[in-house]
Design a protein around this motif. Structure first.
Motif, short mmCIF file in Angstrom:
data_model
loop_
_atom_site.label_atom_id
_atom_site.label_comp_id
_atom_site.label_asym_id
_atom_site.label_seq_id
_atom_site.Cartn_x
_atom_site.Cartn_y
_atom_site.Cartn_z
N HIS A 10 0.71 -1.07 -0.11
CA HIS A 10 -0.01 -0.11 -0.15
C HIS A 10 0.88 1.38 0.18
N ARG A 11 2.20 1.29 -0.08
CA ARG A 11 3.04 2.16 -0.30
C ARG A 11 3.33 2.81 1.15
N ASN A 12 3.27 2.09 2.17
CA ASN A 12 3.47 2.66 3.62
C ASN A 12 4.77 2.04 4.00
N LYS A 13 5.78 3.04 4.08
CA LYS A 13 7.16 2.79 4.40
C LYS A 13 7.21 1.76 5.69
N ILE A 14 7.94 0.60 5.54
CA ILE A 14 8.02 -0.36 6.63
C ILE A 14 9.36 0.12 7.38
N ASP A 15 9.60 -0.62 8.40
CA ASP A 15 10.89 -0.22 9.35
C ASP A 15 11.78 -1.19 8.86
N LYS A 16 12.44 -0.91 7.66
CA LYS A 16 13.20 -1.94 6.95
C LYS A 16 14.01 -1.25 6.06
N GLN A 17 15.29 -1.36 5.87
CA GLN A 17 16.15 -1.04 4.70
C GLN A 17 16.94 -2.14 4.12
N ILE A 18 17.18 -2.01 2.95
CA ILE A 18 18.12 -3.25 2.42
C ILE A 18 19.19 -2.16 1.45
N ALA A 19 20.32 -3.19 1.26
CA ALA A 19 21.37 -2.70 0.36
C ALA A 19 21.02 -3.12 -1.10
N ARG A 20 21.00 -2.10 -2.07
CA ARG A 20 20.89 -2.41 -3.46
C ARG A 20 21.47 -3.82 -3.80
N GLY A 21 20.57 -4.65 -4.33
CA GLY A 21 20.94 -5.95 -4.72
C GLY A 21 20.57 -7.10 -3.88
N ASP A 22 20.11 -6.56 -2.54
CA ASP A 22 19.92 -7.40 -1.75
C ASP A 22 18.45 -8.07 -2.12
N GLU A 23 18.10 -9.26 -1.49
CA GLU A 23 16.71 -9.78 -1.80
C GLU A 23 15.59 -9.20 -1.00
N MET A 24 14.65 -9.24 -1.56
CA MET A 24 13.43 -8.62 -0.77
C MET A 24 12.40 -9.82 -0.88
N THR A 25 11.59 -9.66 0.28
CA THR A 25 10.50 -10.64 0.46
C THR A 25 9.52 -10.19 -0.67
N SER A 26 8.45 -11.27 -0.64
CA SER A 26 7.63 -10.98 -1.99
C SER A 26 6.33 -9.87 -1.42
N ASP A 27 6.60 -9.32 -0.17
CA ASP A 27 5.64 -8.49 0.19
C ASP A 27 6.53 -7.06 0.57
N GLU A 28 7.39 -6.98 0.20
CA GLU A 28 8.51 -5.86 0.23
C GLU A 28 8.66 -5.19 -1.01
N PHE A 29 8.53 -3.90 -1.05
CA PHE A 29 8.70 -2.95 -2.51
C PHE A 29 9.55 -1.73 -2.01
N HIS A 30 10.22 -1.32 -3.46
CA HIS A 30 11.00 -0.11 -3.19
C HIS A 30 10.51 0.91 -4.35
N LEU A 31 10.93 2.10 -4.10
CA LEU A 31 10.63 3.33 -4.73
C LEU A 31 11.53 3.56 -5.86
N VAL A 32 11.04 3.86 -7.23
CA VAL A 32 11.92 4.39 -8.08
C VAL A 32 11.23 5.50 -8.70
N VAL A 33 12.02 6.54 -9.22
CA VAL A 33 11.65 7.61 -9.96
C VAL A 33 12.04 7.84 -11.35
N HIS A 34 11.37 8.58 -12.21
CA HIS A 34 11.71 8.99 -13.25
C HIS A 34 11.36 10.38 -13.80
N VAL A 35 12.00 11.04 -14.46
CA VAL A 35 11.78 12.47 -14.74
C VAL A 35 11.82 12.47 -16.42
N CYS A 36 10.98 13.05 -16.99
CA CYS A 36 10.81 13.11 -18.50
C CYS A 36 10.58 14.56 -18.78
N ILE A 37 11.74 15.30 -19.50
CA ILE A 37 11.67 16.75 -19.83
C ILE A 37 11.35 16.73 -21.50
#
Length: 172
Positions: A10-37
């Motif tokens: 639901h896009r609620n931040k959980i109390d967990k961080q990972i390093a890029r490349g680490d495995e996430m569980t199936s119920d964990e998600f991260h945020l990506v951004v794109h800018v189009c000019i």
């Protein structure tokens, strides 16, 4: 080492961080951004990735993008990525993304900006970007067909071009 905040479905931040490349569980998600000019002629600023960049080497891509790092909002990540990759300073704090695409591992926020700029005044991040240019929707779709552009769905590219003048887009 780049760290990411993790979110629930639901896009609620959980109390967990990972390093890029680490495995996430199936119920964990991260945020990506794109800018189009886009310029006033309706062309999108696109960038070509460096040949040594891991993932999509040498391919063209939309203006800029990347993962939000730990502690960043979507807007802060968009500002950082735009400055890091192209040397453009813009504060996104007063706007929301034009739209979000939910992908398997996270949330992909898109910001659409119309802005006339001189490509010679950009500062390209040598670790990531080898070239930039303006391109029409048709040129981008042709590059995708030729496998010279990251393989976005054609409908997403069309939506970016069609959505650039609607609510949530920014004119500078």
């Amino acid at each position: 080492m780049e760290k990411w905040d993790l979110y629930d479905k639901h896009r609620n931040k959980i109390d967990k961080q990972i390093a890029r490349g680490d495995e996430m569980t199936s119920d964990e998600f991260h945020l990506v951004v794109h800018v189009c000019i886009f310029n006033p002629k309706g062309e999108m600023l696109i960038q070509q990735r460096q040949p040594f960049k891991q993932g999509w080497s040498n391919l063209w891509d939309i203006t800029c993008g990347g993962s939000a790092v730990a502690g960043e909002t979507s807007q802060q990540a968009a500002s950082r990525e735009l400055f890091e990759e192209l040397g453009i300073l813009y504060n996104f704090e007063r706007i929301r993304p034009r739209f979000t695409i939910n992908f398997e591992r996270g949330f992909d926020d898109y910001y659409l900006i119309e802005y006339e700029l001189d490509l010679n005044e950009l500062t390209l991040q040598t670790e990531e970007v080898q070239a930039v240019k303006w391109a029409s929707k048709e040129e981008i779709l042709e590059l995708i067909e030729l496998k010279k552009f990251i393989p976005y769905y054609e409908s997403i590219i069309a939506f970016l071009f069609e959505g650039r003048h609607h609510y949530g887009s920014v004119c500078l």
